[in-house]
Design a protein around this motif. Structure first.
Motif, PDB file in Angstrom:
ATOM      1  N   GLY A 166       0.804  -1.225   0.000  1.00 13.17           N
ATOM      2  CA  GLY A 166       0.000   0.000   0.000  1.00 13.17           C
ATOM      3  C   GLY A 166       0.833   1.268   0.000  1.00 13.17           C
ATOM      4  N   MET A 221     -18.044   5.330   1.404  1.00 14.38           N
ATOM      5  CA  MET A 221     -17.895   4.103   2.193  1.00 14.38           C
ATOM      6  C   MET A 221     -18.343   4.273   3.635  1.00 14.38           C
ATOM      7  N   MET A 242      -4.496  -3.873  -1.516  1.00 15.15           N
ATOM      8  CA  MET A 242      -3.829  -2.624  -1.125  1.00 15.15           C
ATOM      9  C   MET A 242      -3.530  -2.590   0.368  1.00 15.15           C
ATOM     10  N   GLU A 291     -16.021   4.572  -9.354  1.00 17.40           N
ATOM     11  CA  GLU A 291     -14.912   4.863  -8.427  1.00 17.40           C
ATOM     12  C   GLU A 291     -14.942   3.913  -7.235  1.00 17.40           C
ATOM     13  N   ASN A 294      -6.672   6.711   1.994  1.00 23.53           N
ATOM     14  CA  ASN A 294      -7.276   6.541   0.676  1.00 23.53           C
ATOM     15  C   ASN A 294      -6.645   7.490  -0.317  1.00 23.53           C
ATOM     16  N   HIS A 334      -2.018   4.259   1.723  1.00 26.09           N
ATOM     17  CA  HIS A 334      -3.046   3.238   1.980  1.00 26.09           C
ATOM     18  C   HIS A 334      -2.897   2.564   3.339  1.00 26.09           C
ATOM     19  N   ILE A 335      -2.179   3.216   4.241  1.00 27.56           N
ATOM     20  CA  ILE A 335      -1.966   2.563   5.534  1.00 27.56           C
ATOM     21  C   ILE A 335      -3.296   2.381   6.273  1.00 27.56           C
ATOM     22  N   ALA A 336      -3.511   1.170   6.704  1.00 25.49           N
ATOM     23  CA  ALA A 336      -4.700   0.846   7.482  1.00 25.49           C
ATOM     24  C   ALA A 336      -4.257   0.018   8.672  1.00 25.49           C
ATOM     25  N   GLN A 386     -12.020   1.224  -4.981  1.00 24.54           N
ATOM     26  CA  GLN A 386     -12.131   0.864  -3.565  1.00 24.54           C
ATOM     27  C   GLN A 386     -12.402  -0.641  -3.413  1.00 24.54           C
ATOM     28  N   ALA A 400     -12.132  12.068  -1.461  1.00 29.61           N
ATOM     29  CA  ALA A 400     -13.506  11.674  -1.102  1.00 29.61           C
ATOM     30  C   ALA A 400     -13.740  10.175  -1.262  1.00 29.61           C
ATOM     31  N   GLY A 401     -12.697   9.395  -1.443  1.00 27.91           N
ATOM     32  CA  GLY A 401     -12.852   7.949  -1.595  1.00 27.91           C
ATOM     33  C   GLY A 401     -13.513   7.291  -0.399  1.00 27.91           C
ATOM     34  N   GLY A 402     -13.206   7.754   0.777  1.00 28.56           N
ATOM     35  CA  GLY A 402     -13.785   7.161   1.989  1.00 28.56           C
ATOM     36  C   GLY A 402     -15.171   7.689   2.314  1.00 28.56           C
ATOM     37  N   GLY A 459     -20.814   2.799  -2.451  1.00 24.78           N
ATOM     38  CA  GLY A 459     -20.078   3.113  -1.222  1.00 24.78           C
ATOM     39  C   GLY A 459     -20.684   2.418  -0.014  1.00 24.78           C
ATOM     40  N   ILE A 503      -7.874   8.359  -3.144  1.00 28.24           N
ATOM     41  CA  ILE A 503      -8.866   9.070  -3.946  1.00 28.24           C
ATOM     42  C   ILE A 503      -9.533  10.138  -3.087  1.00 28.24           C
ATOM     43  N   LEU A 562      -9.792   1.902   9.043  1.00 30.97           N
ATOM     44  CA  LEU A 562     -10.112   1.158   7.818  1.00 30.97           C
ATOM     45  C   LEU A 562      -9.319   1.647   6.616  1.00 30.97           C
ATOM     46  N   GLY A 563      -8.413   2.563   6.850  1.00 27.35           N
ATOM     47  CA  GLY A 563      -7.477   2.849   5.789  1.00 27.35           C
ATOM     48  C   GLY A 563      -7.457   4.271   5.281  1.00 27.35           C
TER      49      GLY A 563
END
Lengths: 324, 329
Positions: free
Chosen positions: A102, A127, B105, B93, A118, A106-108, B98, A122-124, B66, A120, A115-116
């Motif tokens: 990672g 989620m 990852m 995305e 990210n 990407h450290i989680a 993800q 707004a990637g999280g 998501g 991207i 949970l990590g």
């Protein structure tokens, strides 16, 4: 001693100060190692933003979840990760949190509810609604907090996530670290509104803006949001105003801001601020501070040593982990 | 015991069985509740399991992906419905960057057991933005599994397998298959992922087809048999990870192969299949070039006749098979 620390015993305050100092030392060391060619790729440093990460995570329990960002080293440490395994990940070693797959972005650390990070923007954010729904459906006594930046607040997914969390009263805290710039794009150029937390009203949820360089103010605002989430009151949007001292990543020439502006924010150093408050309140001495600094430096030395002596991933394992 | 069910009923039965035995399983998507889903697939599940587990969402495809990813990451088994496969472009995305990548990852420390069900395909007069077949986009992404059932029995067994699988699965249904009927075993059973199946045996030509094209290939095979051409039809069922062995074995036997899919030809799954065959020992057995019959490289047209011509029909398969059998290397 006035009552400014009434809700946080001295030992806890020292913990928070220690965490902020550790984040700072970790990132300064990582940057040096990068410059020496010991670490490759890139990294996004949160130096100057430690108050937001530590203040927010202080309001969470170990069983609560966070989702983090590309600028996530602080969140990771504040949630309880070990700096040796983090450093090993920077070195791409098998003993790193992601087995070297990672890297910085990407450290989680699932064991501490992280949970990590990210890659991207707004990637999280989408989620976290799922994590909140999972908590709610499993009737767990947990909260999910998602960190994101001012840039992420302008992604379309931000809207979808906040709306869904709001209509379902999910146990989620949306924590925006407004560090003033989305790479080079100043927030004043990227948004017509003065306070990003004002967007909360569009979803019928509370929004609050707080000084992100005041870890205690961040802690209290987050604690209120966490309590609301935990008791079924639904999500909150927090905007913590802070500033990144370093460039966006390692390629940034910082043409979009002045040295004077950076200097002004550096005078509002969240670490110096909390240390000074504690010294003035007589719950920390200069000697304690020096001891803390020495402890942090040793932790970083140990972390680097651990990373250096750790094994590289075995190329024979390259295909592992794509599927469960 | 077996009885006849439609493809849509078989899918519903699989969801029902999974929800009944596992509280972690839930359905989430647009109009999946009282409405019963745009194609009626989740009809009745809301009444049986309630609004919490058969959860209507706002029109938020990124949000749905998501929600499914975050819930899967933390102990749930979501079945997300993306109402038309075209709309999955709005979920990309979360699914590609993800859900697909998180496990690798993060060093193998998490699982993302989610299923995205989505109806694909042309033939309903819904034109270019409600008729897409985008399966190969997902085949290209490490970490995702891609399943495309062609029969009611496979739809049920493969969906149950997908729900049990600890990985993200893109489960591509075909709108024109929803009302097709077939014998479906009762109760709980699994059709394992990554097992290609020979749907009809023959010695003269192999047709590898996916989804609706399996049905059309089987119809074509009946007509070709009347002309004395014996076609073997192989259905990969899971596009990724692909079980290539039955396909290769079949081509070794027949020496001729026609690949048929509905998605546009360029960059479609047929190219991958052709390459897999060409790289295998079957290459030495080929008596004719590998041929592909696929959707034209155009957006799906509205006009009835243009739409029909855009995708392979039974006549097209018969003609292509006939030509191929006559070809010599």
């Amino acid at each position: 001693m006035d009552d400014q620390f009434a809700d946080l015993p001295p030992a806890r305050l020292q913990d928070l100060l220690h965490q902020m100092m550790l984040i700072r030392a970790f990132e300064e060391a990582a940057e040096q190692l990068y410059l020496q060619g010991m670490i490759h790729g890139t990294m996004h440093l949160s130096i100057g933003q430690e108050g937001a990460a530590v203040g927010a995570c202080a309001a969470l329990r170990p069983t609560d979840y966070i989702l983090s960002t590309h600028r996530g080293h602080g969140h990771c440490i504040a949630k309880g990760a070990r700096v040796d395994q983090m450093m090993a990940e920077f070195f791409g070693k098998e003993t790193g949190y992601c087995r070297g797959r990672g890297g910085s972005m990407h450290i989680a650390d699932v064991s501490t509810g992280n949970l990590g990070a990210n890659g991207i923007v707004a990637g999280g954010v989408p989620m976290v609604a799922g994590v909140g729904l999972s908590i709610q459906m499993q009737r767990q006594d947990r909260v999910a907090l998602v960190f994101f930046g001012d840039g992420a607040a302008n992604e379309g997914a931000f809207h979808e996530s906040l709306n869904m969390a709001a209509i379902w009263s999910l146990p989620v805290v949306y924590f925006c670290e407004n560090n003033q710039y989305a790479m080079s794009m100043a927030i004043a150029r990227a948004s017509k509104i003065e306070r990003l937390s004002d967007r909360a009203c569009a979803y019928g949820i509370p929004g609050v803006t707080v000084d992100g360089n005041d870890p205690l103010a961040v802690y209290r605002a987050t604690r209120e949001a966490v309590e609301r989430a935990r008791s079924g009151g639904g999500p909150t949007l927090i905007e913590a105003r802070t500033y990144r001292w370093k460039g966006h990543s390692k390629s940034d020439k910082q043409r979009y801001r002045t040295k004077e502006e950076v200097k002004q924010w550096q005078e509002r150093d969240p670490i110096a601020r909390l240390a000074q408050q504690m010294i003035e309140a007589s719950i920390l001495t200069e000697g304690d501070l020096a001891t803390l600094q020495a402890r942090v430096e040793q932790e970083i030395i140990d972390a680097i040593e651990f990373a250096k002596v750790s094994p590289e991933p075995d190329p024979a394992t390259i295909l592992e982990g794509v599927y469960a | 015991m077996s009885r006849e069910l439609t493809y849509a009923e078989a899918i519903r039965e699989a969801i029902d069985l999974a929800m009944a035995r596992d509280e972690r399983v839930f359905v989430v998507g647009e109009d999946v509740g009282v409405y019963g889903g745009a194609f009626g697939v989740t009809d009745g599940l809301f009444q049986k399991y309630g609004a919490e587990r058969v959860r209507d969402t706002p029109i938020s495809e990124a949000g749905i992906a998501g929600v499914a990813t975050g819930a899967a990451l933390t102990g749930m088994r979501p079945i997300a419905e993306i109402q038309f496969m075209d709309f999955i472009t709005l979920s990309m995305e979360q699914l590609v960057l993800q859900a697909a990548k998180l496990r690798f990852m993060l060093g193998g420390k998490v699982q993302v057991p989610l299923v995205v069900r989505t109806p694909a395909g042309a033939g309903t007069g819904a034109a270019a933005q409600h008729s897409e077949s985008l399966e190969n986009w997902f085949v290209h992404v490490p970490g995702l599994k891609v399943v495309m059932p062609s029969t009611p029995a496979d739809a049920k067994g493969l969906l149950l397998a997908s729900i049990e699988d600890p990985n993200p699965v893109i489960f591509v249904e075909h709108k024109l298959l929803y009302r097709t009927k077939g014998v479906v075993p009762e109760g709980d059973y699994i059709t394992p992922l990554s097992q290609s199946e020979v749907k009809r045996s023959g010695r003269d030509l192999t047709i590898v087809a996916t989804s609706l094209m399996v049905v059309r290939a089987l119809e074509a095979a009946v007509r070709l048999a009347e002309e004395g051409i014996e076609v073997e039809v192989v259905d990969p069922r899971t596009l990724k990870p692909l079980d290539a062995e039955p396909i290769v074995r079949s081509v070794c036997k027949t020496g001729r192969v026609l690949i048929v899919h509905e998605a546009c030809k360029t960059g479609g799954f047929g190219g991958e299949l052709a390459a897999v065959i060409a790289e295998s020992e079957a290459f030495d057995y080929l008596d004719a070039p590998i041929r592909r019959l696929a959707g034209l490289d155009i957006p799906v047209p509205y006009n009835r006749e243009l739409e029909r011509r855009m995708t392979p029909q039974v006549d097209d398969i018969v003609a292509a098979a006939r030509r191929l059998v006559r070809e010599a290397r």
